[in-house]
Design a protein around this motif. Structure first.
Motif, mmCIF file in Angstrom:
data_model
loop_
_atom_site.group_PDB
_atom_site.id
_atom_site.type_symbol
_atom_site.label_atom_id
_atom_site.label_comp_id
_atom_site.label_asym_id
_atom_site.label_seq_id
_atom_site.Cartn_x
_atom_site.Cartn_y
_atom_site.Cartn_z
ATOM 1 N N SER A 152 34.316 -10.154 10.497
ATOM 2 C CA SER A 152 35.352 -9.502 9.689
ATOM 3 C C SER A 152 36.455 -8.949 10.583
ATOM 4 C CB SER A 152 34.736 -8.367 8.860
ATOM 5 O OG SER A 152 35.731 -7.589 8.264
ATOM 6 N N ILE A 153 36.048 -8.367 11.721
ATOM 7 C CA ILE A 153 37.030 -7.790 12.653
ATOM 8 C C ILE A 153 37.938 -8.879 13.221
ATOM 9 C CG2 ILE A 153 37.280 -6.559 14.846
ATOM 10 C CD1 ILE A 153 34.614 -5.148 14.167
ATOM 11 N N LYS A 154 37.343 -10.039 13.551
ATOM 12 C CA LYS A 154 38.141 -11.155 14.074
ATOM 13 C C LYS A 154 39.067 -11.696 12.995
ATOM 14 C CE LYS A 154 34.679 -12.600 17.479
ATOM 15 N NZ LYS A 154 33.727 -13.673 17.864
ATOM 16 N N TRP A 155 38.557 -11.776 11.758
ATOM 17 C CA TRP A 155 39.331 -12.333 10.653
ATOM 18 C C TRP A 155 40.524 -11.441 10.301
ATOM 19 C CZ3 TRP A 155 39.741 -10.479 5.471
ATOM 20 C CH2 TRP A 155 40.341 -11.367 4.588
ATOM 21 N N ILE A 156 40.296 -10.131 10.288
ATOM 22 C CA ILE A 156 41.367 -9.204 9.908
ATOM 23 C C ILE A 156 42.454 -9.141 10.973
ATOM 24 C CG2 ILE A 156 40.560 -7.030 10.937
ATOM 25 C CD1 ILE A 156 41.763 -7.467 7.312
ATOM 26 N N SER A 157 42.122 -9.559 12.194
ATOM 27 C CA SER A 157 43.112 -9.538 13.282
ATOM 28 C C SER A 157 44.258 -10.513 13.037
ATOM 29 C CB SER A 157 42.431 -9.861 14.620
ATOM 30 O OG SER A 157 41.936 -11.193 14.611
ATOM 31 N N LEU A 158 44.085 -11.430 12.097
ATOM 32 C CA LEU A 158 45.126 -12.390 11.758
ATOM 33 C C LEU A 158 46.220 -11.765 10.889
ATOM 34 C CD1 LEU A 158 42.832 -15.438 10.864
ATOM 35 C CD2 LEU A 158 44.033 -15.029 13.022
ATOM 36 N N PHE A 159 45.938 -10.583 10.340
ATOM 37 C CA PHE A 159 46.866 -9.930 9.417
ATOM 38 C C PHE A 159 47.735 -8.911 10.152
ATOM 39 C CE2 PHE A 159 43.689 -11.714 6.672
ATOM 40 C CZ PHE A 159 44.381 -12.039 5.501
ATOM 41 N N PRO A 160 48.796 -8.412 9.477
ATOM 42 C CA PRO A 160 49.676 -7.409 10.105
ATOM 43 C C PRO A 160 48.899 -6.176 10.548
ATOM 44 C CG PRO A 160 50.678 -8.263 8.100
ATOM 45 C CD PRO A 160 49.286 -8.814 8.146
ATOM 46 N N LYS A 161 49.455 -5.466 11.525
ATOM 47 C CA LYS A 161 48.774 -4.303 12.091
ATOM 48 C C LYS A 161 48.510 -3.208 11.051
ATOM 49 C CE LYS A 161 50.132 -4.813 16.928
ATOM 50 N NZ LYS A 161 50.786 -4.181 18.094
ATOM 51 N N SER A 162 49.411 -3.085 10.073
ATOM 52 C CA SER A 162 49.215 -2.066 9.037
ATOM 53 C C SER A 162 47.940 -2.328 8.246
ATOM 54 C CB SER A 162 50.419 -2.035 8.087
ATOM 55 O OG SER A 162 50.622 -3.307 7.486
ATOM 56 N N LEU A 163 47.676 -3.604 7.936
ATOM 57 C CA LEU A 163 46.448 -3.966 7.223
ATOM 58 C C LEU A 163 45.223 -3.817 8.118
ATOM 59 C CD1 LEU A 163 47.491 -7.102 5.117
ATOM 60 C CD2 LEU A 163 46.936 -4.811 4.284
ATOM 61 N N GLN A 164 45.400 -4.117 9.398
ATOM 62 C CA GLN A 164 44.301 -3.938 10.348
ATOM 63 C C GLN A 164 43.891 -2.466 10.429
ATOM 64 O OE1 GLN A 164 44.749 -5.891 14.223
ATOM 65 N NE2 GLN A 164 46.219 -7.333 13.333
ATOM 66 N N LEU A 165 44.888 -1.584 10.416
ATOM 67 C CA LEU A 165 44.609 -0.149 10.472
ATOM 68 C C LEU A 165 43.906 0.321 9.192
ATOM 69 C CD1 LEU A 165 44.893 2.541 11.956
ATOM 70 C CD2 LEU A 165 47.154 2.797 10.894
ATOM 71 N N MET A 166 44.355 -0.192 8.051
ATOM 72 C CA MET A 166 43.714 0.162 6.775
ATOM 73 C C MET A 166 42.254 -0.279 6.771
ATOM 74 S SD MET A 166 46.754 -0.781 4.069
ATOM 75 C CE MET A 166 45.673 -0.617 2.652
ATOM 76 N N HIS A 167 42.016 -1.488 7.264
ATOM 77 C CA HIS A 167 40.650 -2.019 7.343
ATOM 78 C C HIS A 167 39.805 -1.154 8.267
ATOM 79 C CE1 HIS A 167 37.553 -4.666 9.193
ATOM 80 N NE2 HIS A 167 37.395 -5.069 7.939
ATOM 81 N N LYS A 168 40.357 -0.800 9.413
ATOM 82 C CA LYS A 168 39.637 0.024 10.390
ATOM 83 C C LYS A 168 39.277 1.391 9.793
ATOM 84 C CE LYS A 168 40.252 2.050 15.022
ATOM 85 N NZ LYS A 168 40.305 3.474 14.610
ATOM 86 N N ASN A 169 40.235 2.026 9.115
ATOM 87 C CA ASN A 169 39.993 3.335 8.501
ATOM 88 C C ASN A 169 38.931 3.269 7.408
ATOM 89 O OD1 ASN A 169 41.880 4.683 10.079
ATOM 90 N ND2 ASN A 169 43.549 4.337 8.641
ATOM 91 N N PHE A 170 39.036 2.221 6.577
ATOM 92 C CA PHE A 170 38.070 2.049 5.487
ATOM 93 C C PHE A 170 36.659 1.863 6.032
ATOM 94 C CE2 PHE A 170 35.560 -0.621 2.665
ATOM 95 C CZ PHE A 170 35.670 0.037 1.452
ATOM 96 N N ILE A 171 36.522 0.999 7.059
ATOM 97 C CA ILE A 171 35.213 0.715 7.639
ATOM 98 C C ILE A 171 34.619 1.962 8.292
ATOM 99 C CG2 ILE A 171 33.975 -0.615 9.388
ATOM 100 C CD1 ILE A 171 34.863 -2.097 6.781
ATOM 101 N N GLU A 172 35.456 2.732 8.985
ATOM 102 C CA GLU A 172 34.982 3.967 9.611
ATOM 103 C C GLU A 172 34.445 4.935 8.564
ATOM 104 O OE1 GLU A 172 38.156 5.591 11.907
ATOM 105 O OE2 GLU A 172 37.906 4.179 13.581
ATOM 106 N N ALA A 173 35.211 5.114 7.486
ATOM 107 C CA ALA A 173 34.789 6.024 6.422
ATOM 108 C C ALA A 173 33.545 5.495 5.728
ATOM 109 C CB ALA A 173 35.917 6.212 5.414
ATOM 110 N N TYR A 174 33.528 4.202 5.472
ATOM 111 C CA TYR A 174 32.381 3.573 4.815
ATOM 112 C C TYR A 174 31.108 3.737 5.650
ATOM 113 C CZ TYR A 174 29.398 -0.169 2.979
ATOM 114 O OH TYR A 174 28.350 -0.873 2.468
#
Length: 317
Positions: free
Chosen positions: A183-205
């Motif tokens: 998932s981390i490798k896959w999300i790296s293909l998207f803009p940094k703003s989406l990568q940050l949202m994904h990172k924040n969500f996963i941390e909270a989750y």
């Protein structure tokens, strides 16, 4: 202050069409009963018990708020319980006037506005909150169904349980996928703003649940569901309807399951049809079943709209 969307017209259209759906469902429901009898049943209900149910409804909010406070505390945000209660209630108010569970995102918006925590992190805690409730519903819906029907659970009811079970398995698979290296490798293909949202969500989750606070989270969950059960039980006995505890539990679980459907605000129309349908299925007369559904709507929905609007004006003054 723009709260929900920069496009207010879109929100008004969504609200209009969702309420149109709700009224259509209500029309179909009321067309199958004797309205005069239902009105008589409602007007002869015990007002004292309904007032008690109303109080119980808001006591239940304390445990919902406390659970969310614990989840946010687990990711490093400490908020006073009174503030969490206010924000939680405002979120429920937004859910009661707009479809799509937008109130849950509004909660994240208010936490971001007042405390600076990223919305995607807050959404992570709300996701856990919903997952815990869905798990509880599945487990106790199966138990209550067996207690009510025995081995002869109706086919449609079995299908609902199976679909819910499959849904939870899918959610579990998606959850594992989200925190995987792939998932981390896959999300790296998207803009940094989406990568940050994904990172924040996963941390909270990942951090929302931990062994230290899990017993208290479990206690809060059991408590809030007890008050949901007690509120509905009071509504049923307010019109003299005596049901088995297992049946009351089953009906309130069905109601909350339907509440999650994003078609209408707070599932209005859909929830009432589900409650009445479940009661009719076990032999309750149509007029009485619909009366219970409508009274439950007054206690659990319309008071939320009225007091929520007051709270919303107070918060935004």
């Amino acid at each position: 202050m723009k709260v929900l969307s920069p496009n207010k017209k879109a929100n008004i259209k969504k609200a209009f069409f969702s309420f149109l759906i709700a009224f259509a469902i209500f029309y179909l429901l009321l067309s199958r009963i004797n309205i005069k009898n239902v009105v008589e049943i409602i007007f002869n209900s015990d007002v004292k018990l309904l007032v008690f149910a109303f109080i119980i409804y808001y006591i239940g909010f304390i445990f919902k708020s406390l659970r969310w406070k614990i989840l946010m505390g687990n990711i490093g945000l400490e908020v006073k319980l009174t503030k969490v209660y206010e924000i939680y209630f405002l979120g429920q108010f937004i859910n009661s006037i707009l479809p799509g569970r937008i109130g849950d995102f509004y909660r994240a918006h208010l936490i971001k506005k007042d405390y600076g925590l990223a919305r995607s992190k807050v959404i992570g805690t709300i996701f856990i909150e919903k997952l815990v409730d869905l798990s509880f519903i599945l487990i106790f819906l199966v138990i209550s169904a067996f207690l009510v029907f025995g081995a002869d659970i109706p086919k449609n009811f079995r299908e609902i349980i199976i679909i819910l079970g499959i849904f939870l398995v899918v959610i579990a698979i998606i959850s594992v996928s989200l925190i995987s290296n792939l998932s981390i490798k896959w999300i790296s293909l998207f803009p940094k703003s989406l990568q940050l949202m994904h990172k924040n969500f996963i941390e909270a989750y990942s951090e929302s649940l931990n062994f230290k606070t899990f017993p208290l989270l479990l206690l809060c969950t059991l408590s809030l569901w007890f008050f949901e059960f007690l509120m509905f039980f009071l509504v049923t006995i307010s019109i003299g309807l005596k049901l088995k505890i297992s049946l009351v539990l089953m009906v309130i679980l069905i109601a909350n399951l339907l509440l999650a459907l994003p078609l209408t605000p707070s599932g209005i129309g859909i929830v009432e049809t589900g409650i009445a349908g479940a009661l009719i299925l076990v032999g309750v007369k149509n007029d009485i079943a619909v009366s219970v559904a409508l009274l439950n709507n007054v206690v659990g929905y319309w008071n939320q709209v009225i007091f929520g609007f007051v709270a919303y004006l107070r918060y935004n003054r």
